[in-house]
Design a protein around this motif. Structure first.
Motif: not given
Length: 641
Positions: A521-530, A598-608
């Protein structure tokens, strides 16, 4: 409308953009300053060259104004083109004085190195896909499309390493959130190209020219947007009585209104050429707005500097698109109450309809030309019936908008390996029967049934859903709380779990014994990646689902807020947490992938940036990357269960 500059205009303003590319079919889209007589040439590495003089059945031309003509090239080939090798192509434009010019003459920025023409590769299977959403020109980040082009430039001579597709999964433009310098450029381009005007009903201005000249046209458009009695309950319910226009975006100060404004924005975000045709003057502004304009100008200038790379990417990789809300307006069709309010006023209905017409012409048309032929015919009739002053007939424009609001057919499929199913999650909504202020389901029962039919007996499938089907539980929980309080628009409560019926049907589709074993499933919308790995609990033969979200191409989420959401989500929805049993997807086991930077434990990546997924022969991801607009590449790594 001024014809003084017509002779100085270049033949091609935008494109070509590669759209659908198959062994026996080639679809391209471009905008020119005049109707062009085109000849398509193809140059396969292992087969004979092909030259086709395009007639009206193979190249359709729609006049957007006196000096702007959209062309869709749709060619069926008698002999299939070879797969998995580079195929050079050119569009040769006949000149009034005789002779022809090609892409190298009128768009050299579309070529790599010493190329004389661009090229594409028809992949025998979808082995890699570039995908992303949310490209806002005035966001401070660099452009993810420019990064994707740089990545492709390193590989364009190695066909096996080139991506099979470039997918835009929503918010290709922000019609509801426009910087002042962009809006000023839009108005300059409208005048330079003589784009058609329109007459307005239910507005404080009579027509498009009056709108462009109005004192409120820059940074004060919320004053021009409709505020009528029927919106009082909407404002009271959603905003506690705070005065708001029909449109709920917080950034309505420069909301696009006319069809020509939206069309001009598409030209300006997809090509560097239109920017060379306008002087870039600063309009007369109040002091505070002049200061804001000055702050936004260098950001837009930096965006324009990267446009040649973005245009080159779309000329070298087959590009498909689907809308999300900002392509039209924020919160588009979020609730039944929103629909009643927006479509019940002639001016707000026109604003939404104009953006939908522009989507039809600039995005939807190239996805599946045959499926959209009827609305395109009606659009062509509208554009041809402008009066001597360059204004479109109001009644026909309103009639087309009515047809498009009722149209069912924006979704499309690709007969690739694996099959690709692109969903319309905006116009066929499952409206709440209990409360019209509650969020609508992203697809209604009939649309979900059709979706299931497309999946039956497929071994693997790629699904394109603008909003993630499996999102961050904490954020969905916050949205659910606001929905219970009757304020879903405050938090954009648009997720698959927000509507009980739609969520249940969607989850049942994944559990159906005749639907695929592998889903991406390829998605976007939320302004972060996971990335999530999803399976059915206590199911020996569970299908495997990968939710891959890449957002935004040129956008982002507030860093500190996302860090807190990420951390709290890990704490509150850990595998042992009883809160999991209160979610609609409690029967699904969801394991996040970990970004390697990511920093320790991070699952969400915030970057254009833009996502890249590589797939094996069974349609399973073997590599999931985020190509950061800043040059950093992030790999999402599978977490052991």
């Amino acid at each position: 409308m001024d014809d003084r500059f017509s002779s100085q205009l270049p033949d091609v303003l935008v494109g070509p953009i590669l759209r659908r590319v198959e062994p026996r079919r080639l679809v391209l889209w471009l905008v020119a300053s005049r109707p062009l007589s085109l000849r398509l040439t193809l140059h396969p590495a292992t087969a004979a060259d092909v030259s086709i003089a395009l007639d009206d059945s193979q190249c359709r031309c729609l006049a957007l104004g006196r000096h702007a003509h959209a062309h869709l090239v749709d060619v069926t080939l008698a002999t299939p083109l070879p797969q998995d090798e580079a195929i050079g192509y050119d569009l040769r434009a006949g000149q009034p004085e005789g002779g022809e010019t090609g892409i190298a003459d009128w768009a050299p920025h579309l070529l790599y190195g010493d190329e004389t023409r661009p090229s594409f590769v028809i992949k025998s299977r979808l082995d890699s896909v570039l995908h992303g959403s949310c490209r806002k020109p005035h966001h401070l980040s660099r452009d993810g499309l420019a990064r994707a082009d740089a990545w492709l430039q390193e590989r364009h001579e190695r066909p096996a390493e080139r991506p099979a597709l470039l997918l835009f999964t929503g918010d290709q433009i922000y019609a509801d959130d426009v910087a002042g310098p962009m809006l000023s450029a839009i108005h300059e381009l409208i005048r330079r190209l003589g784009l058609w005007g329109e007459r307005l009903e239910g507005a404080v201005v009579d027509d498009s020219e009056a709108l462009y000249a109005a004192e409120e046209t820059y940074y004060r458009r919320e004053c021009l947007l409709p505020q009528v009695e029927s919106t009082e309950a909407l404002r009271e319910r959603f905003f506690g009585g705070v005065e708001k226009p029909v449109f709920t975006t917080d950034n309505a100060a420069n909301h696009l209104i006319t069809l020509s404004e939206v069309l001009a924005m598409y030209l300006l975000v997809w090509s560097p050429t239109p920017w060379t045709l306008i002087p870039g003057k600063t309009p007369e502004l109040h002091e505070e707005h002049a200061h804001r304009f000055g702050e936004e100008r260098p950001v837009i200038e930096a965006f324009v500097e990267q446009l040649p790379r973005a245009a080159r990417l779309m000329a070298q990789v087959p590009t498909l698109m689907i809308f999300d809300d900002h392509d039209i307006t924020d919160d588009w069709n979020l609730t039944a109450a929103w629909e009643e309010t927006a479509y019940g006023h002639p001016f707000s209905r026109r604003i939404v309809g104009n953006a939908l017409i522009a989507y039809l012409l600039c995005q939807g048309w190239g996805n599946d030309p045959g499926r959209l032929n009827e609305p395109i015919v009606r659009l062509q009739t509208l554009l041809e019936q402008h009066d001597d002053d360059g204004y479109l007939p109001r009644w026909r424009q309103d009639a087309l908008i009515t047809d498009l609001l009722r149209f069912e057919g924006w979704e499309f499929c690709l007969p690739t390996t694996p099959k690709m199913v692109v969903l319309d999650t905006r116009t066929r909504r499952w409206r709440s029967e209990r409360n019209r202020f509650r969020p609508s389901g992203l697809m209604d029962w009939e649309a979900l049934t059709e979706f299931q039919q497309e999946l039956l007996d497929e071994p693997a499938v790629i699904i394109v859903s603008a909003a993630p089907m499996f999102g961050v539980k904490l954020i969905e929980g916050v949205q659910r709380i606001f929905s219970w309080a009757g304020k879903p628009l405050l938090v954009d409560a648009e997720n698959w779990m927000a509507h009980r019926g739609a969520a249940q049907v969607m989850l049942n589709i994944f559990r159906h014994t005749r639907t695929p074993r592998h889903y991406v499933i390829l998605s976007g919308d939320v302004h972060y990646s996971f990335v999530y790995d999803v399976r059915i609990r206590h199911h020996e033969d569970s299908p495997r689902i990968w939710q891959v979200t890449s957002s935004g191409i040129k956008n982002g989420f507030p860093d500190t807020l996302l860090d807190w959401f990420d951390r709290l989500n890990r704490w509150l929805y850990a595998p042992w947490s009883p809160l999991n049993w209160f979610t609609k997807r409690r029967r699904m086991q969801i394991t996040p992938f970990i970004p390697d930077r990511a920093k320790a434990g991070e699952r969400l990546w915030n970057g254009a940036g833009i996502g890249l997924v590589r797939l094996d022969g069974q349609g399973r991801p073997v590599e999931i990357l985020e190509l950061g607009a800043d040059g950093v590449t992030v790999s999402f790594c599978e977490k052991s269960r």
